[in-house]
Design a protein around this motif. Structure first.
Motif, PDB file in Angstrom:
ATOM      1  N   TYR A  12       8.462   3.554  -6.707  1.00 28.66           N
ATOM      2  CA  TYR A  12       7.041   3.441  -7.033  1.00 28.66           C
ATOM      3  C   TYR A  12       6.288   4.704  -6.604  1.00 28.66           C
ATOM      4  O   TYR A  12       6.454   5.199  -5.489  1.00 28.66           O
ATOM      5  CB  TYR A  12       6.430   2.233  -6.335  1.00 28.66           C
ATOM      6  N   LEU A  13       5.451   5.210  -7.509  1.00 28.07           N
ATOM      7  CA  LEU A  13       4.498   6.273  -7.226  1.00 28.07           C
ATOM      8  C   LEU A  13       3.152   5.855  -7.819  1.00 28.07           C
ATOM      9  O   LEU A  13       3.092   4.970  -8.674  1.00 28.07           O
ATOM     10  CB  LEU A  13       4.938   7.602  -7.852  1.00 28.07           C
ATOM     11  N   VAL A  14       2.093   6.479  -7.351  1.00 28.21           N
ATOM     12  CA  VAL A  14       0.787   6.259  -7.952  1.00 28.21           C
ATOM     13  C   VAL A  14       0.547   7.368  -8.983  1.00 28.21           C
ATOM     14  O   VAL A  14       0.674   8.552  -8.667  1.00 28.21           O
ATOM     15  CB  VAL A  14      -0.331   6.271  -6.884  1.00 28.21           C
ATOM     16  N   LYS A  15       0.237   6.975 -10.213  1.00 29.77           N
ATOM     17  CA  LYS A  15       0.082   7.950 -11.304  1.00 29.77           C
ATOM     18  C   LYS A  15      -1.364   7.943 -11.808  1.00 29.77           C
ATOM     19  O   LYS A  15      -1.969   6.884 -11.977  1.00 29.77           O
ATOM     20  CB  LYS A  15       1.023   7.620 -12.466  1.00 29.77           C
ATOM     21  N   GLY A 289      -7.256 -13.852   5.401  1.00 30.56           N
ATOM     22  CA  GLY A 289      -6.725 -13.500   4.095  1.00 30.56           C
ATOM     23  C   GLY A 289      -5.364 -12.859   4.242  1.00 30.56           C
ATOM     24  O   GLY A 289      -4.849 -12.681   5.357  1.00 30.56           O
ATOM     25  N   ALA A 290      -4.769 -12.501   3.113  1.00 32.77           N
ATOM     26  CA  ALA A 290      -3.444 -11.897   3.134  1.00 32.77           C
ATOM     27  C   ALA A 290      -3.281 -10.971   1.935  1.00 32.77           C
ATOM     28  O   ALA A 290      -3.844 -11.217   0.865  1.00 32.77           O
ATOM     29  CB  ALA A 290      -2.354 -12.961   3.128  1.00 32.77           C
ATOM     30  N   ILE A 291      -2.526  -9.906   2.120  1.00 29.38           N
ATOM     31  CA  ILE A 291      -2.215  -8.953   1.053  1.00 29.38           C
ATOM     32  C   ILE A 291      -0.732  -9.078   0.740  1.00 29.38           C
ATOM     33  O   ILE A 291       0.113  -8.857   1.615  1.00 29.38           O
ATOM     34  CB  ILE A 291      -2.540  -7.512   1.491  1.00 29.38           C
ATOM     35  N   HIS A 292      -0.400  -9.461  -0.502  1.00 27.64           N
ATOM     36  CA  HIS A 292       0.998  -9.593  -0.889  1.00 27.64           C
ATOM     37  C   HIS A 292       1.586  -8.203  -1.139  1.00 27.64           C
ATOM     38  O   HIS A 292       1.063  -7.444  -1.962  1.00 27.64           O
ATOM     39  CB  HIS A 292       1.138 -10.456  -2.144  1.00 27.64           C
ATOM     40  N   LEU A 293       2.664  -7.871  -0.448  1.00 32.13           N
ATOM     41  CA  LEU A 293       3.171  -6.501  -0.457  1.00 32.13           C
ATOM     42  C   LEU A 293       4.334  -6.269  -1.406  1.00 32.13           C
ATOM     43  O   LEU A 293       4.688  -5.120  -1.664  1.00 32.13           O
ATOM     44  CB  LEU A 293       3.594  -6.098   0.966  1.00 32.13           C
ATOM     45  N   ARG A 294       4.970  -7.330  -1.882  1.00 27.38           N
ATOM     46  CA  ARG A 294       6.138  -7.134  -2.741  1.00 27.38           C
ATOM     47  C   ARG A 294       5.745  -6.338  -3.986  1.00 27.38           C
ATOM     48  O   ARG A 294       4.882  -6.738  -4.757  1.00 27.38           O
ATOM     49  CB  ARG A 294       6.718  -8.484  -3.143  1.00 27.38           C
ATOM     50  N   GLY A 295       6.355  -5.162  -4.174  1.00 19.86           N
ATOM     51  CA  GLY A 295       6.067  -4.331  -5.337  1.00 19.86           C
ATOM     52  C   GLY A 295       4.800  -3.512  -5.232  1.00 19.86           C
ATOM     53  O   GLY A 295       4.373  -2.905  -6.211  1.00 19.86           O
ATOM     54  N   CYS A 296       4.181  -3.457  -4.028  1.00 25.91           N
ATOM     55  CA  CYS A 296       2.948  -2.692  -3.867  1.00 25.91           C
ATOM     56  C   CYS A 296       3.252  -1.210  -3.653  1.00 25.91           C
ATOM     57  O   CYS A 296       4.395  -0.823  -3.414  1.00 25.91           O
ATOM     58  CB  CYS A 296       2.130  -3.228  -2.690  1.00 25.91           C
ATOM     59  N   ILE A 320      -2.177  -0.647  -3.050  1.00 18.92           N
ATOM     60  CA  ILE A 320      -2.385  -1.123  -4.420  1.00 18.92           C
ATOM     61  C   ILE A 320      -1.308  -2.174  -4.687  1.00 18.92           C
ATOM     62  O   ILE A 320      -0.112  -1.868  -4.705  1.00 18.92           O
ATOM     63  CB  ILE A 320      -2.294   0.007  -5.451  1.00 18.92           C
ATOM     64  N   THR A 321      -1.707  -3.416  -4.865  1.00 19.43           N
ATOM     65  CA  THR A 321      -0.748  -4.501  -5.050  1.00 19.43           C
ATOM     66  C   THR A 321      -0.146  -4.454  -6.448  1.00 19.43           C
ATOM     67  O   THR A 321      -0.605  -3.705  -7.321  1.00 19.43           O
ATOM     68  CB  THR A 321      -1.412  -5.861  -4.825  1.00 19.43           C
ATOM     69  N   ALA A 322       0.869  -5.291  -6.664  1.00 19.26           N
ATOM     70  CA  ALA A 322       1.557  -5.325  -7.955  1.00 19.26           C
ATOM     71  C   ALA A 322       0.615  -5.723  -9.084  1.00 19.26           C
ATOM     72  O   ALA A 322       0.808  -5.308 -10.232  1.00 19.26           O
ATOM     73  CB  ALA A 322       2.743  -6.284  -7.889  1.00 19.26           C
ATOM     74  N   ASN A 323      -0.413  -6.534  -8.771  1.00 12.58           N
ATOM     75  CA  ASN A 323      -1.397  -6.890  -9.801  1.00 12.58           C
ATOM     76  C   ASN A 323      -2.637  -5.999  -9.736  1.00 12.58           C
ATOM     77  O   ASN A 323      -3.720  -6.373 -10.179  1.00 12.58           O
ATOM     78  CB  ASN A 323      -1.783  -8.371  -9.702  1.00 12.58           C
ATOM     79  N   ALA A 343       5.855   1.332   7.691  1.00 11.31           N
ATOM     80  CA  ALA A 343       6.222  -0.065   7.900  1.00 11.31           C
ATOM     81  C   ALA A 343       5.916  -0.904   6.662  1.00 11.31           C
ATOM     82  O   ALA A 343       6.736  -1.727   6.237  1.00 11.31           O
ATOM     83  CB  ALA A 343       5.498  -0.615   9.121  1.00 11.31           C
ATOM     84  N   ILE A 344       4.749  -0.717   6.071  1.00  4.91           N
ATOM     85  CA  ILE A 344       4.374  -1.472   4.874  1.00  4.91           C
ATOM     86  C   ILE A 344       5.305  -1.139   3.714  1.00  4.91           C
ATOM     87  O   ILE A 344       5.729  -2.013   2.955  1.00  4.91           O
ATOM     88  CB  ILE A 344       2.906  -1.193   4.502  1.00  4.91           C
ATOM     89  N   GLN A 345       5.637   0.133   3.577  1.00  8.34           N
ATOM     90  CA  GLN A 345       6.524   0.532   2.487  1.00  8.34           C
ATOM     91  C   GLN A 345       7.912  -0.111   2.636  1.00  8.34           C
ATOM     92  O   GLN A 345       8.506  -0.552   1.654  1.00  8.34           O
ATOM     93  CB  GLN A 345       6.663   2.055   2.450  1.00  8.34           C
ATOM     94  N   THR A 346       8.397  -0.207   3.856  1.00  4.30           N
ATOM     95  CA  THR A 346       9.690  -0.849   4.097  1.00  4.30           C
ATOM     96  C   THR A 346       9.649  -2.319   3.717  1.00  4.30           C
ATOM     97  O   THR A 346      10.546  -2.830   3.037  1.00  4.30           O
ATOM     98  CB  THR A 346      10.089  -0.694   5.572  1.00  4.30           C
ATOM     99  N   VAL A 347       8.601  -3.023   4.142  1.00  2.00           N
ATOM    100  CA  VAL A 347       8.484  -4.446   3.837  1.00  2.00           C
ATOM    101  C   VAL A 347       8.304  -4.655   2.339  1.00  2.00           C
ATOM    102  O   VAL A 347       8.880  -5.586   1.760  1.00  2.00           O
ATOM    103  CB  VAL A 347       7.301  -5.065   4.620  1.00  2.00           C
ATOM    104  N   ALA A 348       7.532  -3.790   1.682  1.00  4.34           N
ATOM    105  CA  ALA A 348       7.324  -3.917   0.239  1.00  4.34           C
ATOM    106  C   ALA A 348       8.634  -3.759  -0.520  1.00  4.34           C
ATOM    107  O   ALA A 348       8.826  -4.344  -1.589  1.00  4.34           O
ATOM    108  CB  ALA A 348       6.314  -2.874  -0.242  1.00  4.34           C
ATOM    109  N   ARG A 349       9.539  -2.958   0.032  1.00  4.27           N
ATOM    110  CA  ARG A 349      10.822  -2.693  -0.631  1.00  4.27           C
ATOM    111  C   ARG A 349      11.865  -3.758  -0.313  1.00  4.27           C
ATOM    112  O   ARG A 349      12.666  -4.139  -1.161  1.00  4.27           O
ATOM    113  CB  ARG A 349      11.331  -1.319  -0.208  1.00  4.27           C
ATOM    114  N   THR A 350      11.877  -4.262   0.928  1.00  2.00           N
ATOM    115  CA  THR A 350      12.967  -5.153   1.339  1.00  2.00           C
ATOM    116  C   THR A 350      12.536  -6.590   1.582  1.00  2.00           C
ATOM    117  O   THR A 350      13.372  -7.474   1.660  1.00  2.00           O
ATOM    118  CB  THR A 350      13.606  -4.619   2.644  1.00  2.00           C
ATOM    119  N   GLY A 351      11.230  -6.841   1.766  1.00  2.00           N
ATOM    120  CA  GLY A 351      10.763  -8.189   2.063  1.00  2.00           C
ATOM    121  C   GLY A 351      10.857  -9.112   0.862  1.00  2.00           C
ATOM    122  O   GLY A 351      11.024  -8.687  -0.273  1.00  2.00           O
ATOM    123  N   LYS A 352      10.719 -10.407   1.121  1.00  2.00           N
ATOM    124  CA  LYS A 352      10.849 -11.412   0.068  1.00  2.00           C
ATOM    125  C   LYS A 352       9.480 -11.799  -0.487  1.00  2.00           C
ATOM    126  O   LYS A 352       8.480 -11.599   0.158  1.00  2.00           O
ATOM    127  CB  LYS A 352      11.561 -12.651   0.621  1.00  2.00           C
TER     128      LYS A 352
END
Length: 352
Positions: A12-15, A289-296, A320-323, A343-352
């Motif tokens: 993932y990159l920001v374009k 609140g919560a920010i969903h990190l999968r795919g962010c 930037i979340t997946a949505n 840390a966030i990037q690791t969880v976004a890549r490996t977390g469920k």
């Protein structure tokens, strides 16, 4: 039958949008002859493709003052802008794109330097079982605190220690075979590079991906490894806690979505599920609140047009979340910002 182009790098990159000044997360795939970008990783067809033949790349690119770690790819007289999460990631993309362009111009195939293919691993080798043995508290590889270039690396070991252990445990017949086995452990994620020397080798800048050297450091991915030392925005400090479900926690400033005001919140980063929960720092067990990190995608930013200068310092980062929901947060220092991004990037890549 034509051969499909090799995938050199993807992530993932920001374009930046081609028509408007909007930045969106994209799943970017670097091929031998071009760059494809997708809205999501799971998509079958790309939203666009940039040919590399005759193109050029510029890095660092400072056309956008508030965005860090941006690089520019110019193809067919059109500029394309991408933003990475941190310095090392940007440099790795730029390095591979430059090499791909050079190979196209020279009529060569893109190939990373690798171990000699004449060496073969015994078919009886089970990498997963070997990994468990390597981590044995009594008979496995000893995790140490090592120093290099004014940095302290905790819970890690040298490349020489890995080969020594493989030889002494009779896992291989000689150091040459041990070197190939260690390279396989590295490529499968059982070992991780720590520090510039081992990371450069793993990214293809050495004759082999794994180094049998006393100044090349490695660590187990679930060991609690962290690095500490002098840092700045261009000197990323990694500090990731892998034990337990809480990866990282602490207070950050968060910008509200409606009023755009900033408030202190306590954040707790969890890897299962992959959420960044935020709480009232004064107390309370229920999250606000919560920010969903999968795919962010998470990146550092320098400034925000709608931010009052006396409200917030420029130690900002953006999730930037997946949505495509944008969250802006501020850390207490550039070092802490780097830690949160990693840390966030690791969880976004490996977390469920």
């Amino acid at each position: 039958m034509e051969r499909e182009p090799t995938r050199i790098r993807e992530g993932y990159l920001v374009k930046k949008g081609s028509m408007f000044n909007t930045w969106k997360p994209m799943w970017v795939v670097l091929l031998e002859d071009g760059i494809e970008f997708y809205k999501r990783k799971a998509d079958n067809s790309p939203k666009g493709m940039i040919p590399l033949k005759g193109s050029s790349i510029s890095s660092p690119c400072q056309d956008f003052g508030r965005r860090m770690f941006v690089f520019k790819l110019t193809a067919a007289k059109q500029d394309h802008f991408f933003q990475a999460a941190y310095l090392e990631e940007r440099d790795a993309w730029v390095r591979d794109i430059k090499k791909a362009i050079h190979c196209i111009d020279g009529g060569q195939r893109f190939a990373r330097k690798s171990t000699r293919k004449s060496i073969r691993l015994p078919e009886t080798i089970n990498l997963s079982a070997l990994y468990i043995s390597m981590k044995d508290p009594e008979k496995g590889i000893k995790e140490l605190k090592l120093e290099k270039d004014k940095r302290v690396y905790n819970h890690c070991f040298t490349g020489t220690c890995v080969i020594d252990w493989l030889v002494s445990s009779n896992s291989i017949r000689n150091r040459k075979e041990g070197h190939l086995l260690a390279s396989s452990l590295l490529s499968e994620g059982y070992l991780q590079p720590a520090g510039d020397t081992s990371k450069a080798a793993a990214e293809g800048l050495s004759d082999t991906p794994f180094l049998d050297l006393s100044d090349a450091f490695y660590y187990f991915p679930d060991s609690g490894f962290f690095c500490e030392g002098y840092s700045s925005d261009d000197d990323v400090v990694l500090k990731e806690e892998f034990r337990g479900t809480i990866v990282k926690q602490g207070c950050l400033l968060k910008q509200g979505h409606r009023r755009k005001n900033w408030k202190v919140r306590k954040f707790v980063l969890r890897d299962d599920p992959a959420y960044l929960h935020y709480y009232d720092p004064a107390g309370g067990e229920e999250p606000l609140g919560a920010i969903h990190l999968r795919g962010c995608v998470v990146t550092a930013v320098e400034d925000m047009p709608d931010t009052k200068k006396y409200d917030v310092d420029n130690i900002l980062f953006e999730i930037i979340t997946a949505n495509e929901i944008h969250y802006y947060l501020q850390a207490a220092s550039s070092t802490e910002r780097s830690e949160w991004i990693k840390a966030i990037q690791t969880v976004a890549r490996t977390g469920k």
